[in-house]
Scaffold this active site. Structure first.
Site, PDB file in Angstrom:
ATOM      1  N   HIS A   1      -1.133   4.979  -3.729  1.00 23.13           N
ATOM      2  CA  HIS A   1      -0.300   4.677  -2.553  1.00 23.13           C
ATOM      3  C   HIS A   1      -0.508   5.831  -1.572  1.00 23.13           C
ATOM      4  O   HIS A   1       0.366   6.655  -1.357  1.00 23.13           O
ATOM      5  CB  HIS A   1       1.159   4.561  -3.001  1.00 23.13           C
ATOM      6  CG  HIS A   1       2.091   3.950  -1.983  1.00 23.13           C
ATOM      7  ND1 HIS A   1       1.759   3.775  -0.657  1.00 23.13           N
ATOM      8  CD2 HIS A   1       3.347   3.475  -2.117  1.00 23.13           C
ATOM      9  CE1 HIS A   1       2.775   3.217  -0.029  1.00 23.13           C
ATOM     10  NE2 HIS A   1       3.753   3.022  -0.890  1.00 23.13           N
TER      11      HIS A   1
ATOM     12  N   LYS B   1      -2.227 -21.105  -1.417  1.00 20.90           N
ATOM     13  CA  LYS B   1      -3.061 -22.308  -1.631  1.00 20.90           C
ATOM     14  C   LYS B   1      -4.333 -21.954  -2.386  1.00 20.90           C
ATOM     15  O   LYS B   1      -5.222 -22.782  -2.536  1.00 20.90           O
ATOM     16  CB  LYS B   1      -3.446 -22.907  -0.274  1.00 20.90           C
ATOM     17  CG  LYS B   1      -2.278 -23.329   0.582  1.00 20.90           C
ATOM     18  CD  LYS B   1      -2.806 -23.847   1.926  1.00 20.90           C
ATOM     19  CE  LYS B   1      -1.850 -23.528   3.047  1.00 20.90           C
ATOM     20  NZ  LYS B   1      -2.522 -23.562   4.353  1.00 20.90           N
TER      21      LYS B   1
ATOM     22  N   ARG C   1      10.149  -0.040   3.155  1.00 23.55           N
ATOM     23  CA  ARG C   1       9.724   1.135   3.915  1.00 23.55           C
ATOM     24  C   ARG C   1       8.294   1.070   4.431  1.00 23.55           C
ATOM     25  O   ARG C   1       8.021   1.344   5.610  1.00 23.55           O
ATOM     26  CB  ARG C   1       9.834   2.412   3.049  1.00 23.55           C
ATOM     27  CG  ARG C   1      11.177   3.048   3.047  1.00 23.55           C
ATOM     28  CD  ARG C   1      11.418   3.653   1.697  1.00 23.55           C
ATOM     29  NE  ARG C   1      11.497   2.574   0.741  1.00 23.55           N
ATOM     30  CZ  ARG C   1      12.638   1.924   0.479  1.00 23.55           C
ATOM     31  NH1 ARG C   1      13.740   2.291   1.019  1.00 23.55           N
ATOM     32  NH2 ARG C   1      12.644   0.906  -0.372  1.00 23.55           N
ATOM     33  N   THR C   2       7.361   0.757   3.551  1.00 18.90           N
ATOM     34  CA  THR C   2       5.953   0.864   3.946  1.00 18.90           C
ATOM     35  C   THR C   2       5.636  -0.128   5.072  1.00 18.90           C
ATOM     36  O   THR C   2       5.078   0.240   6.105  1.00 18.90           O
ATOM     37  CB  THR C   2       5.037   0.637   2.727  1.00 18.90           C
ATOM     38  OG1 THR C   2       5.493   1.474   1.672  1.00 18.90           O
ATOM     39  CG2 THR C   2       3.598   0.970   3.056  1.00 18.90           C
TER      40      THR C   2
ATOM     41  N   ARG D   1      -0.880  -4.402   1.088  1.00 12.44           N
ATOM     42  CA  ARG D   1      -0.340  -4.100  -0.255  1.00 12.44           C
ATOM     43  C   ARG D   1      -0.643  -5.280  -1.163  1.00 12.44           C
ATOM     44  O   ARG D   1      -0.473  -6.431  -0.759  1.00 12.44           O
ATOM     45  CB  ARG D   1       1.169  -3.860  -0.187  1.00 12.44           C
ATOM     46  CG  ARG D   1       1.810  -3.764  -1.566  1.00 12.44           C
ATOM     47  CD  ARG D   1       3.247  -3.331  -1.518  1.00 12.44           C
ATOM     48  NE  ARG D   1       3.360  -1.928  -1.149  1.00 12.44           N
ATOM     49  CZ  ARG D   1       4.522  -1.256  -1.135  1.00 12.44           C
ATOM     50  NH1 ARG D   1       5.644  -1.875  -1.469  1.00 12.44           N
ATOM     51  NH2 ARG D   1       4.553   0.010  -0.800  1.00 12.44           N
TER      52      ARG D   1
HETATM   53  N1   CP Z   1       8.024   3.897  -0.972  1.00 20.85           N
HETATM   54  C1   CP Z   1       7.692   2.592  -0.835  1.00 20.85           C
HETATM   55  O1   CP Z   1       6.530   2.212  -0.996  1.00 20.85           O
HETATM   56  O2   CP Z   1       8.733   1.784  -0.527  1.00 20.85           O
HETATM   57  P1   CP Z   1       8.613   0.217  -0.265  1.00 20.85           P
HETATM   58  O3   CP Z   1       8.219  -0.410  -1.593  1.00 20.85           O
HETATM   59  O4   CP Z   1       9.965  -0.219   0.207  1.00 20.85           O
HETATM   60  O5   CP Z   1       7.530   0.006   0.745  1.00 20.85           O
END
Ligand code: CP
Length: 304
Positions: A129, A80, A51-52, A101
């Protein structure tokens, strides 16, 4: 604001403004179709995501911009041995804005000190998040029409669930919000959050292990997955993973206007039999994630 590392860097007014922009995008998508022409977003995902990452990429495309990046550390020079700092200095030469991320808490903050390009924390370990929280806030705003006077149940892995941590911090700024924290003993929210956010700000909260007992008072139920990847011991995960499974019978005493959210991915914690219940809004939440990320990109790039 240059970067977004923690949701608390945004004032309530800035969040309101972004939600208003997201709602305007929903109503008038064509007005935004070229706002980011010739701009590039880099998505640097050192940890898995559906999603993100994809909502950020869809957001940039719908703003008329382009996307570069990688979806796993192994396909970048991190494999590496390249440091986050050097990766960011490099990508900062190619992109106008970076969503990142990383499994290490604080990595996006370190990155933000190495570049003038805006860095967005797309999830750092079990910590934060912020863009999921913006997604959750847009969803609550669209479903409930308010942020104050709400009783919010958070259920599942409250210890490792970074979306829970960011959402509690964000919602604690509104009037008369009460939290019902539903988890097994081992997965309660971290002490720092309880002390520094809830107790320090006199926020009403209760901790319980009983979802059904809590159900009748809830306006919002925020279900979460037990975060397997954060456990040190697989046996503990296996013992706790099915602590809560939301099934239709458990909603018998729920309010008719309850909103059921989940940041997703779901494993077992919500039965698919709930998906058609009008109170289940987690797939609407998925779509809201794209719109609020469009609003965030516009804000950080200072595009009017
Ligand atoms: N909600 C969320 O962060 O989903 P993903 O891990 O799929 O990005």
């Amino acid at each position: 604001m240059k970067h977004l590392i923690d949701i608390m860097e945004l004032t309530v007014e800035e969040i309101d403004e972004m939600i208003a922009v997201a709602k305007d995008i929903i109503e008038n998508p064509d007005d935004y179709a070229e706002k980011c022409k010739r701009k590039k977003l880099a998505t640097l995902f050192f940890e898995p995501s559906t999603r993100t990452r994809l909502s950020f990429e869809a957001a940039m495309y719908e703003l008329g911009g382009n996307v570069i990046g990688f979806s796993e550390a192994q396909s970048s020079s991190a494999a590496k041995g390249e440091s986050v700092a050097d990766t960011i200095r490099t990508v900062g030469a190619y992109a106008d804005i970076i969503a990142m991320r990383h499994p290490k808490e604080g990595a996006p903050l370190v990155a933000s000190r190495k570049t003038i390009v805006p860095i967005i924390n797309a999830g750092d370990g079990g910590h934060n998040h912020p863009t999921q929280t913006l997604t959750d806030l847009l969803t609550i705003s669209r479903e409930k029409g308010r942020f104050d006077n709400l009783t919010i149940g958070l259920c599942g892995d409250l210890k490792f669930g970074r979306t829970v941590h960011s959402l509690i911090s964000a919602m604690s700024r509104y009037e008369n919000v009460k939290f019902v924290l539903i988890s097994p003993d081992e997965l309660k929210i971290p002490e720092y959050l309880k002390e520094e956010v809830l107790i320090r700000n006199n926020i009403e909260f209760i901790e319980t292990a009983d979802l059904e007992e809590a159900m009748p008072q809830l306006d919002v139920l925020y279900m979460t997955r037990v975060q397997r990847e954060r456990f040190f011991n697989e046996q503990d995960y296996l013992r706790l993973k099915d602590s809560y499974i939301l099934t239709p019978d458990k909603l018998e005493n729920a309010k008719e206007d309850l909103s059921i959210l989940h940041p997703l991915p779901r494993v077992n914690e919500i039965s698919t039999a709930i998906d058609d219940d009008p109170r289940a809004v987690y797939f609407e939440q998925v779509l809201n994630g794209k719109y609020i990320r469009m609003a965030l990109i516009l804000k950080l790039l200072e595009v009017k």
